[in-house]
Design a protein around this motif. Sequence first.
Motif, PDB file in Angstrom:
ATOM      1  N   HIS A   1      -0.805  -2.782  -9.761  1.00 45.31           N
ATOM      2  CA  HIS A   1      -1.809  -3.319  -9.106  1.00 45.31           C
ATOM      3  C   HIS A   1      -3.469  -2.926  -9.082  1.00 45.31           C
ATOM      4  CE1 HIS A   1      -1.114   1.353  -8.755  1.00 45.31           C
ATOM      5  NE2 HIS A   1      -2.493   1.392  -8.434  1.00 45.31           N
TER       6      HIS A   1
ATOM      7  N   ARG B   1      -5.619  -3.707  -3.639  1.00 44.83           N
ATOM      8  CA  ARG B   1      -4.132  -3.940  -4.153  1.00 44.83           C
ATOM      9  C   ARG B   1      -3.563  -2.679  -4.048  1.00 44.83           C
ATOM     10  NH1 ARG B   1      -8.579  -5.834  -8.023  1.00 44.83           N
ATOM     11  NH2 ARG B   1      -7.808  -4.504  -9.401  1.00 44.83           N
ATOM     12  N   LYS B   2      -4.372  -1.396  -3.872  1.00 47.51           N
ATOM     13  CA  LYS B   2      -3.860  -0.545  -4.012  1.00 47.51           C
ATOM     14  C   LYS B   2      -2.757   0.444  -2.931  1.00 47.51           C
ATOM     15  CE  LYS B   2      -6.157   2.805  -7.027  1.00 47.51           C
ATOM     16  NZ  LYS B   2      -6.740   4.417  -6.991  1.00 47.51           N
TER      17      LYS B   2
ATOM     18  N   ALA C   1       0.286  -2.011  -2.575  1.00 44.79           N
ATOM     19  CA  ALA C   1       0.988  -1.661  -3.080  1.00 44.79           C
ATOM     20  C   ALA C   1       1.749  -0.953  -2.347  1.00 44.79           C
ATOM     21  CB  ALA C   1       0.542  -1.469  -5.067  1.00 44.79           C
TER      22      ALA C   1
ATOM     23  N   SER D   1       3.439  -4.265  -8.328  1.00 46.27           N
ATOM     24  CA  SER D   1       2.912  -3.213  -7.204  1.00 46.27           C
ATOM     25  C   SER D   1       2.692  -1.872  -8.719  1.00 46.27           C
ATOM     26  CB  SER D   1       3.821  -2.942  -5.909  1.00 46.27           C
ATOM     27  OG  SER D   1       4.623  -3.332  -5.544  1.00 46.27           O
TER      28      SER D   1
ATOM     29  N   ALA E   1      -1.673  -8.599  -6.752  1.00 45.16           N
ATOM     30  CA  ALA E   1      -2.309  -7.696  -5.235  1.00 45.16           C
ATOM     31  C   ALA E   1      -0.206  -8.973  -4.890  1.00 45.16           C
ATOM     32  CB  ALA E   1      -3.064  -8.588  -5.499  1.00 45.16           C
ATOM     33  N   VAL E   2       0.351  -7.852  -4.185  1.00 47.76           N
ATOM     34  CA  VAL E   2       0.831  -7.912  -3.173  1.00 47.76           C
ATOM     35  C   VAL E   2       1.645  -7.955  -2.055  1.00 47.76           C
ATOM     36  CG1 VAL E   2       3.511  -6.863  -3.508  1.00 47.76           C
ATOM     37  CG2 VAL E   2       2.050  -7.238  -5.699  1.00 47.76           C
TER      38      VAL E   2
END
Length: 534
Positions: free
Chosen positions: A151, A181-182, A185, A148, A155-156
């Motif tokens: 990011h 991705r934000k 995160a 994260s 990608a988490v």
Amino acid sequence: MPAAPDFPPAPNAVAPARALISLSDKTGLEQVARTLHDLGVELVSTGGTKSAIAGFGLPVKDVADLTGFPEMMDGRVKTLHPIVHGGLLGVRNAPTHAAAMSEHNIGAIDIVWIDLYPFEKTVESGGGFEAAIENIDIGGPAMIRSGSKNHGHVAVAVDAESIGMIVEALKADGSTSLDLRKQLAARAFARTAAYDAAVSAWFAGQLQDIAPARKSIAGELAQTLRYGENPHQTGSFYRTGEKRPGVAYAEQVQGKELGYNNIADADAAYELVAEFAEPACVIVKHANPCGVAVGKDLSEAYARALECDAVSAFGGVIAVNRPLNEADAKAITEIFTEVVIAPGADDAAKAVFAAKKNLRLLITDGLPNPHAEGNVFRSVAGGFLVQSRDRSNLKASDLKVVTKRQPTEKEIEDMLFAFTVAKHVKSNAIVYAKDGQTAGIGAGQMNRRDSARIAAIRAKEAGEAKGLDVSLAEGSACASEAFFPFADGLLEAVAAGATCVIQPGGSMRDEEVIKAADEKGIAMVFTGVRVFRH
């Protein structure tokens, strides 16, 4: 404080080449793993997750093959390694990071899907101390936080919704966007924060530390509300994870979306109705009960609760402590009601309610235990207050008679009923009650005398509506949730028709109040327990 490095801007689109997956709950794993494999993403995993993926007939690499170290110490050490965290934290387009990754043979990890060890479920299911400790995940949160933080490239996913967002993005154009991705995160950091909050709260409980130096409250979004208390305010509803039957985990069978005030009122009503063993009904309006009664069945309890203040009940929230049937539903729907909350409802009752499209019907999985341990919270500027739930449960043997006249058994029963209701009324609170039914309720006044007067007005109007020549408070018990600081409030209760009074006692003028009670020939008991609700 580390200085912010001068990294190149993060790319918008990242086409993932490698995904690290580690799950306790493997629901949906096969479909996602197949999709990622079909999209050309290498799968890396450990332990049971790796075995499951291999069992699907898909190629999967063991983390140990990346790190060169086997899983050890009963699984406590497997992913805590520079090869793993370097692959997550490395800024791919930063020259120094890229050089380090190349020099140490660290391959980038572009997707992380981890759901953490089931610590909360272990505690909820009654697992012992050692079981809970072993289910505190260390490597999982570390990898989630590493991915994260980075990011810009990773990608988490921490839940099914997150991995679904990733898969949909890859199906669309083979990459994840920076905005996505934000978002992921932010969700991931919130998950690890909630996880740590659960662990710290549990540990404090194990140590019986009622006021730990730091306290965290974590919640999971249940609903984004149309607005808060007023239309110009925003509002959201979160679940804390406390499995307490009530509005937070109720099934909404029908009706409009719940609002901020609906939720608050439904909670207040359901917490009060759970206090009674007999079939009971509570009608709440603006956070205070306006009618409370017990009966031989719910229909009778509702009719008696409505008698107390039918005017205020219009547009209110109704709570009952038994499953609803058709007759109950027909009675309740005779006037406009915002919310009905109950432990159940049969099909015939649901059909009756269905004709009232705007009425919200909430069905819970039981009744809350009013005497169970727990905390309640309140926000203030710059902080929050925490207190234990009011678990008081007075019995006749707890009462101290302080007047010359002894109360009758019937008066004791009425006083205990009235005091139970007063526990759920905003202070200053005065409740008149008789025969398992509130006669008048005075709430939220700046002095106790005015609350007594307002409750008397309600009781007089209720008597008139019932066709009586006297107030509904005639012959009632009067409950005050805190002591009478002066005799004036008690005298107002006597004027309203009360024959007995229950109050905590403890005022500097107790003797003055007792003397006034004796002069009026009424019985009065002290509880020694205050149930003030600010």
